[in-house]
Enzyme design. Structure first.
Site, short mmCIF file in Angstrom:
data_model
loop_
_atom_site.label_atom_id
_atom_site.label_comp_id
_atom_site.label_asym_id
_atom_site.label_seq_id
_atom_site.Cartn_x
_atom_site.Cartn_y
_atom_site.Cartn_z
CG PHE A 65 -2.00 1.08 1.78
CD1 PHE A 65 -3.03 1.07 1.00
CD2 PHE A 65 -1.37 2.14 2.48
CE1 PHE A 65 -4.05 1.99 1.21
CE2 PHE A 65 -2.38 3.06 2.85
CZ PHE A 65 -3.56 3.20 2.03
N PRO A 70 8.07 11.51 0.72
CG PRO A 70 10.28 11.56 -0.12
CD PRO A 70 8.69 11.06 -0.39
CB ALA A 86 2.74 13.84 1.37
N GLY A 87 3.29 12.64 4.84
CA GLY A 87 3.37 11.66 5.93
C GLY A 87 1.88 11.76 6.07
CB ILE A 127 6.28 1.42 0.40
CG1 ILE A 127 6.05 3.06 -0.01
CG2 ILE A 127 5.10 0.60 -0.03
CD1 ILE A 127 4.88 3.66 0.64
CD GLU A 150 -2.28 0.81 9.02
OE1 GLU A 150 -3.46 0.55 9.40
OE2 GLU A 150 -1.62 -0.30 8.71
C1 LIG Z 1 7.57 0.89 9.93
C2 LIG Z 1 6.74 1.67 9.08
C3 LIG Z 1 5.98 1.19 8.02
C4 LIG Z 1 5.26 2.08 7.10
N1 LIG Z 1 4.60 1.50 6.24
C5 LIG Z 1 3.68 2.26 5.44
C6 LIG Z 1 2.88 1.61 4.10
O1 LIG Z 1 3.27 0.58 3.95
N2 LIG Z 1 2.39 2.44 3.24
C7 LIG Z 1 2.53 4.05 3.44
O2 LIG Z 1 1.98 4.64 2.81
N3 LIG Z 1 3.27 4.52 4.47
C8 LIG Z 1 3.80 3.87 5.64
N4 LIG Z 1 4.50 4.02 6.30
C9 LIG Z 1 4.54 5.71 6.70
C10 LIG Z 1 3.73 6.20 7.86
O3 LIG Z 1 2.36 6.02 7.42
C11 LIG Z 1 4.18 7.71 8.05
O4 LIG Z 1 5.32 7.48 8.60
C12 LIG Z 1 3.30 8.53 8.92
O5 LIG Z 1 1.99 8.78 8.40
C13 LIG Z 1 3.94 9.78 9.48
O6 LIG Z 1 4.37 10.43 8.29
P1 LIG Z 1 5.79 10.95 8.54
O7 LIG Z 1 6.69 9.94 8.73
O8 LIG Z 1 6.08 11.67 7.32
O9 LIG Z 1 5.71 12.02 9.84
P2 LIG Z 1 5.13 13.55 9.69
O10 LIG Z 1 3.92 13.59 8.71
O11 LIG Z 1 6.48 14.47 9.43
O12 LIG Z 1 4.88 13.65 11.21
C14 LIG Z 1 5.95 13.52 12.29
C15 LIG Z 1 5.32 13.62 13.68
O13 LIG Z 1 4.64 14.86 13.84
C16 LIG Z 1 3.59 14.64 14.59
N5 LIG Z 1 2.37 15.03 13.98
C17 LIG Z 1 1.79 14.67 12.85
N6 LIG Z 1 0.52 15.37 12.68
C18 LIG Z 1 0.52 16.07 13.69
C19 LIG Z 1 -0.60 17.29 14.00
N7 LIG Z 1 -1.55 17.52 13.21
N8 LIG Z 1 -0.29 18.15 15.19
C20 LIG Z 1 0.78 17.47 15.73
N9 LIG Z 1 1.70 16.77 15.61
C21 LIG Z 1 1.43 16.00 14.53
C22 LIG Z 1 3.50 13.15 14.97
O14 LIG Z 1 4.15 12.82 16.17
C23 LIG Z 1 4.30 12.70 13.91
O15 LIG Z 1 4.88 11.24 14.23
C24 LIG Z 1 5.32 3.43 7.36
C25 LIG Z 1 5.82 3.98 8.41
C26 LIG Z 1 6.75 3.14 9.16
C27 LIG Z 1 7.61 3.80 10.28
#
Ligand SMILES: Cc1cc2nc3c(=O)[nH]c(=O)nc-3n(C[C@H](O)[C@H](O)[C@H](O)COP(=O)(O)OP(=O)(O)OC[C@H]3O[C@@H](n4cnc5c(N)ncnc54)[C@H](O)[C@@H]3O)c2cc1C
Length: 405
Positions: free
Chosen positions: A137, A142, A144-145, A179, A388
């Site tokens: 999925f 980079p 857009a998390g 991913i 998630e």
């Molecule tokens: C082991 C692992 C497996 C993964 N597998 C998948 C996958 O299969 N497919 C996929 O698409 N993605 C996957 N991901 C990505 C995951 O969904 C993202 O890491 C997650 O959505 C957070 O995005 P980011 O890492 O860019 O952190 P950012 O969006 O940069 O967020 C950093 C931190 O900011 C804080 N934060 C976030 N939003 C807010 C807010 N509104 N207000 C205040 N604080 C906030 C949280 O503490 C967050 O951890 C995976 C990640 C990991 C670590």
């Protein structure tokens, strides 16, 4: 052979199966699953090879049949949240990597189950259920998390000026990262912008086979616990029009619907790990002798175990409630359980981190020794509080839903 799934000191308790959230079919599922999971021995030294091995075993064992509906080789007419929760909890108790392999088959194919055309469903879902096709999925990027709308991957019309390609095909360009199953998947459900000005309303979903020219999944990301993970690079990666999954520009809703089903099951995975940490702590406290008695004889230990048990049970109740509410809602044509699933995910992952930390503390020096179960759980649990939807995102979902009521 290095076995990274040491046997549990005892099988997981099945007392929760008597709760009214579960019915006889769930109890029968657990009855078969618990001994099966305890009997598996997988070398997890290489996370990619181990994940492939787990998918094959889970397929042969019939457990992946719970990831797809009966019409496409599944065990039940529709995805059943409580079955998913029981499977993930039990698998995670024995091996977090087994749980991961199971969950990704469901999450990676979930959008096809929900919105795939009959041809797409026929082509992919049976292979997923048999463990012959590995699913992934691909939503995160980079930049857009948590902020999915900031996605930059573009799916443009591949032959806009009447070129020689098939009419209606798309070309994907951009980067997806973090991913799961990246590099070992057979296909990816990829989300990309078809209307770059449309924000979350301009996102569409596509099924991209791993061998499609223009897709490079070779950049492996190493993380603190076994978990096959990669960055995907799409460079003018052309897919036919029938790779479009669901409605054009309906990709964001589809991604959220897919995550909605699986969010409560992330809670279940954390619950399984917390139950295992508690079992390890109880076992160790009974064995370890100090000051002429066992560690379990000290009131401080009893208080700690009591607190851990309450953290586990509160997580369990929220997890089962979210799964039960979703299943009941489906019988009536579908009910959103977004806030309840968010509460379960947030509480179970945060509680599990605390329970595992307390279990490690009770183990003293043994707790930090590489190869001890609590040491690996300490690393395994960490990313569940991030993916998630990080804990902070779950807090916002719950808070907003209350304020909007
Ligand atoms: C082991 C692992 C497996 C993964 N597998 C998948 C996958 O299969 N497919 C996929 O698409 N993605 C996957 N991901 C990505 C995951 O969904 C993202 O890491 C997650 O959505 C957070 O995005 P980011 O890492 O860019 O952190 P950012 O969006 O940069 O967020 C950093 C931190 O900011 C804080 N934060 C976030 N939003 C807010 C807010 N509104 N207000 C205040 N604080 C906030 C949280 O503490 C967050 O951890 C995976 C990640 C990991 C670590």
């Amino acid at each position: 052979m290095h076995i990274a799934t040491p046997p549990a000191p005892c099988p997981p308790s099945t007392a929760h199966l008597a709760l009214p959230f579960f019915d006889d079919a769930h109890r029968a599922l657990a009855e078969g699953l618990v001994p099966w999971a305890a009997a598996q021995e997988v070398d997890e030294t290489d996370d990619r090879a181990a994940c492939r091995d787990w998918v094959r075993r889970l397929g042969a064992g019939g457990w992946l049949h719970y990831c797809v509906p009966a019409a496409h080789g599944g065990a039940l007419p529709a995805l059943d949240s409580r079955a998913l929760v029981l499977l993930r909890e039990t698998l995670a108790y024995h091996s977090p990597l087994a749980d991961f392999a199971f969950a990704m088959q469901g999450l990676g194919s979930g959008a096809i189950t929900l919105a795939g055309s009959p041809a797409q469903q026929a082509h992919y879902l049976q292979g997923v259920a048999r463990g012959e096709l590995i699913a992934a999925f691909a939503l995160s990027e980079p930049e857009a998390g948590s902020d999915v709308g900031a996605m930059q991957t573009i799916a443009s019309s591949a032959y806009p000026s009447g070129g020689s390609g098939p009419k209606g095909s798309y070309a994907l360009t951009g980067t997806k990262t973090w991913i799961s199953n990246g590099g070992i998947a057979d296909f990816y459900c990829v989300f990309a912008k078809t209307d770059p000005a449309g924000g979350t309303r301009g996102i569409s979903a596509f099924i991209v086979d791993a061998d499609t020219p223009g897709l490079d999944a070779s950049r492996h990301i190493h993380v603190m616990a076994p978990h096959p993970l990669a960055t995907l690079q799409f460079t003018d990666c052309k897919v036919p029009s029938d790779a479009l999954l669901g409605e054009k520009n309906g990709g964001f809703k589809l991604a959220m619907r897919t995550l909605d089903i699986f969010r409560a099951s992330v809670a279940a995975a954390a619950l399984g790990m917390a139950r295992r940490a508690l079992a390890e702590a109880v076992h160790h406290a009974r064995q370890r002798r100090m000051f002429g008695q066992t560690l379990a004889d000290f009131q401080l230990t009893q208080a700690k175990i009591g607190e851990m048990a309450a953290l586990v049970d509160s997580a369990a109740l929220l997890t089962y409630r979210a799964a039960w509410l979703r299943d009941e809602g489906e019988k009536r044509g579908g009910t959103r359980v977004t806030a309840e699933a968010a509460m379960a995910k947030m509480t179970a992952t945060e509680n599990a981190q605390r329970v595992i930390d307390m279990a490690l503390q009770l183990h003293g020096g043994r707790g930090v020794e590489v190869g001890s179960k609590v040491e690996s759980l300490y690393r395994d649990i960490r990313s569940l509080r991030i993916y998630e939807g990080a804990t902070e995102v779950q807090q916002l979902i719950i808070g907003k839903s209350l304020l909007q009521e």
